[in-house]
Structure formats: C-alpha cells, structure tokens
Design a protein around this motif. Structure first.
Motif, short mmCIF file in Angstrom:
data_model
loop_
_atom_site.label_atom_id
_atom_site.label_comp_id
_atom_site.label_asym_id
_atom_site.label_seq_id
_atom_site.Cartn_x
_atom_site.Cartn_y
_atom_site.Cartn_z
N GLY A 55 107.39 -58.56 17.09
CA GLY A 55 107.49 -57.81 18.54
C GLY A 55 106.39 -57.33 19.07
N ASP A 56 105.08 -57.37 18.30
CA ASP A 56 103.90 -56.67 19.15
C ASP A 56 103.63 -57.59 20.14
N ALA A 57 103.03 -56.81 21.19
CA ALA A 57 102.67 -57.70 22.38
C ALA A 57 101.05 -57.73 22.25
N LEU A 58 100.44 -59.03 22.34
CA LEU A 58 98.96 -59.06 22.07
C LEU A 58 98.48 -59.91 23.37
N GLY A 144 103.37 -48.47 27.02
CA GLY A 144 102.27 -48.90 26.37
C GLY A 144 101.28 -49.05 27.07
N PHE A 145 100.48 -50.32 26.73
CA PHE A 145 99.43 -50.65 27.63
C PHE A 145 99.90 -52.10 28.70
N LEU A 146 101.15 -52.08 28.63
CA LEU A 146 101.86 -53.14 29.48
C LEU A 146 102.13 -52.32 30.72
N LYS A 147 101.22 -52.75 31.78
CA LYS A 147 101.14 -51.71 33.22
C LYS A 147 102.40 -52.10 34.04
N ASN A 148 102.99 -53.44 33.87
CA ASN A 148 103.99 -53.72 34.90
C ASN A 148 104.90 -54.32 33.99
N ASP A 149 106.47 -54.18 34.51
CA ASP A 149 107.63 -54.69 33.87
C ASP A 149 107.33 -56.49 33.61
N THR A 171 93.66 -54.03 17.41
CA THR A 171 93.82 -52.83 18.19
C THR A 171 93.37 -52.53 19.26
N SER A 172 92.29 -53.49 19.79
CA SER A 172 91.87 -53.69 21.16
C SER A 172 92.83 -54.71 22.07
#
Length: 206
Positions: A55-58, A144-149, A171-172
């Motif tokens: 479920g992590d977004a990379l 998180g670091f997901l700026k848009n839906d 991590t980056s």
C-alpha cells in the motif's frame, strides 16, 4: 459495490492493534459504511523506514501499458504483500514486486470531458470513485506527499524484480504509507476486485 454494515465486517478487524488504534479504525469503518468519504487513509509513522510496505506509494516506478511499448516512470501503489518483498526473505527464485500506477483524478476527469462524456455522467462517476464504490478503482485523496487526488485502476498491474528497487532511496521516493484503516480498505478493495465469486459458472470437475 454493495454497502456493508459495520456489524458485517467488524469480525474481520485486525487483532494486533492497540486499543486506541482499534477505536480509531472502528470509527473510520463506521463512517465508510455510511458512505462518507474518508481522508484518513495515511500515516506518517513509517515515512523514514527503508522497508517497502503493502500500500505504499512510490515515485519513479517503471510503468508500461501493453501493447504500447513505451516504459515511463510514474507514481505507483504497491500491491505485493510486505513479507513477500522483504529482501531478508531468501528464496530460490527472483521475487517480483507488483504495483499499479496512480493517476491524477483531475486529469482523468478532463480526459472524460475531452471524450465528450456528459457532465452528469462524469459527476456521478467521480462521486462513485470518491466513495470507493467502483470495485476496479481505489481512490486516493490528496495527502502525505501526494499533492492531488488520485486513483488506481486495480486492473492495470505492473511488476519488476524486487531487488532492483534500491531500499536506500525509498524514503525520498515514498509519497505515503497507508494507515491502519487505509490498509484495511485497500485489502478490502483488492479482495473485491480479484477474489469475489460472482461469475456464477459451474466449472464442473475432472
């Protein structure tokens, strides 16, 4: 997707959570079963871990959409089980990491409009996406670091050799890690998409 009551699914809640985490998760599930849109899908607890969690977004995952030959880097969500992609688990074969690209919801909406889909159909479709009603699609609110839906088509699956993903740079590249509720909802959607018995086909026997 059929709406379930909290009583229907409470028996499947994880047993390893703390009392506080369990209470938070129960409240989120109750909101979800009432059709409310949740924005509590993410946690910042594991942002600096080098482990890749299901479920992590990379960012910068290589994505292909066959039969088109182009391969492009894109945001993606990890479908593989956390244990299966742990590099400490030694196997007699090369483990693969499975993921699906994350699309920008606004760009998807614009694509529908450009394809001359009626405004009412677009509006209803987007509402169904945001309420997690469409079984093939997982909705990701900005966070998180997901700026848009965003949204994920669970039928667009890619994979690569697990060891090719450099853990020292995770991590980056990590955009978010799912919270307890977010992960539970993710597994729920994956189960509905890949494992529900609805074909009503008598397959017979040998």
């Amino acid at each position: 997707m059929q709406r379930f009551s909290y009583e229907d699914i409470s028996q499947f809640l994880p047993r390893y959570l703390s009392e506080d985490s369990s209470e938070v998760m129960k409240r989120e599930i109750e909101r979800f079963t009432k059709g409310e849109i949740s924005h509590s899908l993410y946690t910042n607890r594991w942002l600096h871990e080098k482990t890749i969690y299901q479920g992590d977004a990379l960012d910068e995952m290589l994505v292909i959409r066959l039969p088109a030959p182009q391969i492009n880097p894109a945001k993606a969500i990890i479908l593989s089980n956390t244990c299966d992609i742990d590099l400490n688990n030694q196997r007699l074969f090369d483990s693969m990491i499975v993921y699906a690209p994350i699309l920008d919801l606004m760009k998807y909406e614009q694509a529908l409009i450009n394809n001359q889909v009626s405004a009412s159909k677009v509006s209803g479709h987007l509402t169904a996406i945001c309420q997690q009603i469409i079984t093939q699609i997982f909705y990701l609110p900005a966070g998180g670091f997901l700026k848009n839906d965003g949204l994920v088509f669970l039928h667009h699956v890619c994979s690569c050799v697990n060891s090719s993903i450099d853990r020292s740079t995770i991590t980056s590249k990590r955009l978010f890690t799912l919270s307890d509720f977010g992960h539970y909802l993710f597994l729920f959607k994956l189960s509905l998409h890949f494992t529900r018995l609805t074909s009503k086909v008598d397959r017979g026997h040998s």
